[in-house]
Write a protein that holds these residues in place. Structure first.
Motif, mmCIF file in Angstrom:
data_model
loop_
_atom_site.group_PDB
_atom_site.id
_atom_site.type_symbol
_atom_site.label_atom_id
_atom_site.label_comp_id
_atom_site.label_asym_id
_atom_site.label_seq_id
_atom_site.Cartn_x
_atom_site.Cartn_y
_atom_site.Cartn_z
ATOM 1 N N CYS A 47 -54.530 -42.867 1.637
ATOM 2 C CA CYS A 47 -55.084 -41.798 2.465
ATOM 3 C C CYS A 47 -56.589 -41.988 2.601
ATOM 4 O O CYS A 47 -57.185 -42.848 1.947
ATOM 5 N N THR A 73 -50.266 -34.640 -12.824
ATOM 6 C CA THR A 73 -49.638 -35.384 -11.725
ATOM 7 C C THR A 73 -48.302 -34.789 -11.301
ATOM 8 O O THR A 73 -47.842 -35.023 -10.184
ATOM 9 N N GLU A 88 -45.733 -40.039 -3.791
ATOM 10 C CA GLU A 88 -46.012 -40.663 -2.495
ATOM 11 C C GLU A 88 -44.948 -40.262 -1.472
ATOM 12 O O GLU A 88 -43.796 -39.980 -1.825
ATOM 13 N N PHE A 108 -52.125 -34.594 -2.102
ATOM 14 C CA PHE A 108 -51.927 -35.931 -1.554
ATOM 15 C C PHE A 108 -50.898 -35.942 -0.428
ATOM 16 O O PHE A 108 -50.969 -36.793 0.472
ATOM 17 N N GLN A 154 -52.032 -37.662 3.027
ATOM 18 C CA GLN A 154 -51.254 -38.751 3.621
ATOM 19 C C GLN A 154 -50.860 -38.421 5.056
ATOM 20 O O GLN A 154 -50.988 -39.242 5.962
#
Length: 419
Positions: free
Chosen positions: A34, A93, A183, A102, A106
């Motif tokens: 990203c 995370t 992801e 994220f 993205q």
């Protein structure tokens, strides 16, 4: 364990209504994930601190005056280290604040809105499983969906992962990278179109003995069997003539269990093969075919004199390793930069320590495999320690993983410590 985040490049852009800002290109495992502004990361850090407090690493401070070139490079390096450090804690995370941040970055970077879409997940025999997903689904979610569709039991999902793979026209198979759990596979796949990548499901463990954990589920047996056949066909696994004859008979009889039992004895079964690369062992200018698995890096090395040498680097003799970013080559618009990389590790060769360097675009994949081997060793040691304590009350020495990061390097270290 830290993730392989890097920020090799940044660009200065104009604001809509005047002024300038810096846009950082964030890479994961060597591929563009990203693009993000400092202000976005700053706000995200505040959100994390509200939840996790002082466990969140220190965030690079604001500059209130115009940045010089050296100040800008220092901030880029600090932000890179921050991203690496913040991923040490799995509670961070796995938190929605981390994942959703994220996810949005993205999608914004590659201009893909949340909507329903089809995604093909490829099996090792070339067939694909077509999934109906959301473009914003994470790899963890996609893996759950494809596992359910194939009948893989939930407790066995952790033995598999999604990977970006390339089937070259020459017949060579390349594993490009493991898809991180947070992801977005659909978005990442669009960003890697120029590389002709596809997403495949493969086992994700480096100790071949873990196969036995999967033998009571027909779906997992099928996945292992297909992958073993593929790796024999692609010459990743190297059976002798006698072994090959027996394996063909078992394949013809569709005896998958016996096939998987026998293939355990074949050289490089359960290893990941890298694309051909160069190295400086035993001298500068050597080329190498590298396999990693079963607690070793196994290499067939071609010397500048055209002689060949077999080398096996035992992971137990590796003291530390690091991935270093050597430079970037510009690729087409929105495809980011192709990174040139090296992985070096400190190895006890005979009675002395020396650094051995591999120059490979798969340096991050190689590092991920090393981390996986270490984590499996630690889990095995912890299990053995518990059994030893239960039987004797003796507390043994234990190996632990220590890591530090320096600028563009991702550094891994192993040491022993008394408990």
């Amino acid at each position: 364990m830290k993730m392989h985040f890097s920020i090799p490049v940044s660009e200065q852009l104009l604001e809509k209504f005047g002024g300038r800002y810096v846009l950082y290109s964030v890479y994961l495992e060597g591929f563009l994930l990203c693009k993000v502004r400092y202000s976005q990361l700053h706000h995200w850090n505040d959100q994390l601190r509200r939840i996790f407090g002082s466990t969140v690493p220190a965030f690079p401070p604001k500059f209130y005056l115009a940045m010089t070139e050296s100040m800008a490079d220092e901030r880029r390096s600090q932000l890179e280290q921050y991203l690496q450090n913040v991923t040490v804690d799995p509670s961070i995370t796995n938190n929605d604040v981390f994942i959703s941040f994220f996810r949005k970055l993205q999608q914004d970077t590659f201009k893909i809105k949340t909507q329903r879409a089809s995604l093909d997940i490829y099996l090792a025999d070339g067939r694909n499983v077509r999934l109906d997903i959301q473009t914003s689904d994470t790899a963890e979610r996609v893996l759950e969906v494809v596992s359910c569709k194939m009948g893989l039991s939930r407790e066995l999902i952790r033995y598999f992962s999604l990977f970006f793979i390339q089937d070259h026209s020459s017949g060579v198979l390349s594993v490009v990278k493991k898809v991180a759990e947070f992801e977005l596979p659909y978005v990442s796949l669009q960003s890697m179109k120029e590389s002709n990548c596809k997403i495949g499901i493969r086992k994700w463990y480096m100790d071949p003995s873990h196969d036995k954990m999967l033998m009571n589920c027909s779906s997992s047996v099928n996945l292992l069997y297909m992958q073993a056949l593929q790796e024999i066909e692609k010459n990743w696994v190297k059976p002798t003539d006698g072994q090959m004859q027996k394996l063909k008979l078992l394949q013809k009889a569709a005896n998958k269990m016996k096939f998987l039992e026998l293939v355990q004895e074949v050289q490089h079964y359960g290893y990941i093969q890298l694309d051909p690369c160069t190295c400086d062992y035993p001298e500068v200018g050597c080329s190498a075919a590298v396999h990693i698995g079963n607690n070793e890096i196994s290499c067939c090395i071609k010397l500048p004199s055209n002689q060949t040498k077999q080398a096996s680097f035992k992971i137990s003799r590796v003291r530390c390793w690091q991935v270093t970013f050597l430079g970037a080559i510009t690729r087409p618009k929105d495809q980011g930069y192709e990174q040139t990389l090296e992985l070096r590790f400190e190895y006890k060769d005979s009675d002395s320590w020396r650094w051995i360097v591999f120059y490979t675009k798969q340096a991050f994949l190689l590092s991920s495999c090393l981390k996986k081997i270490i984590s499996e060793q630690l889990m095995k040691t912890m299990k053995e320690d518990k059994e030893m304590i239960a039987h004797s009350g003796f507390i043994p020495r234990k190996r632990i993983l220590v890591r530090s990061d320096e600028e563009d390097n991702v550094f891994e270290k192993i040491r022993e410590e008394d408990l």
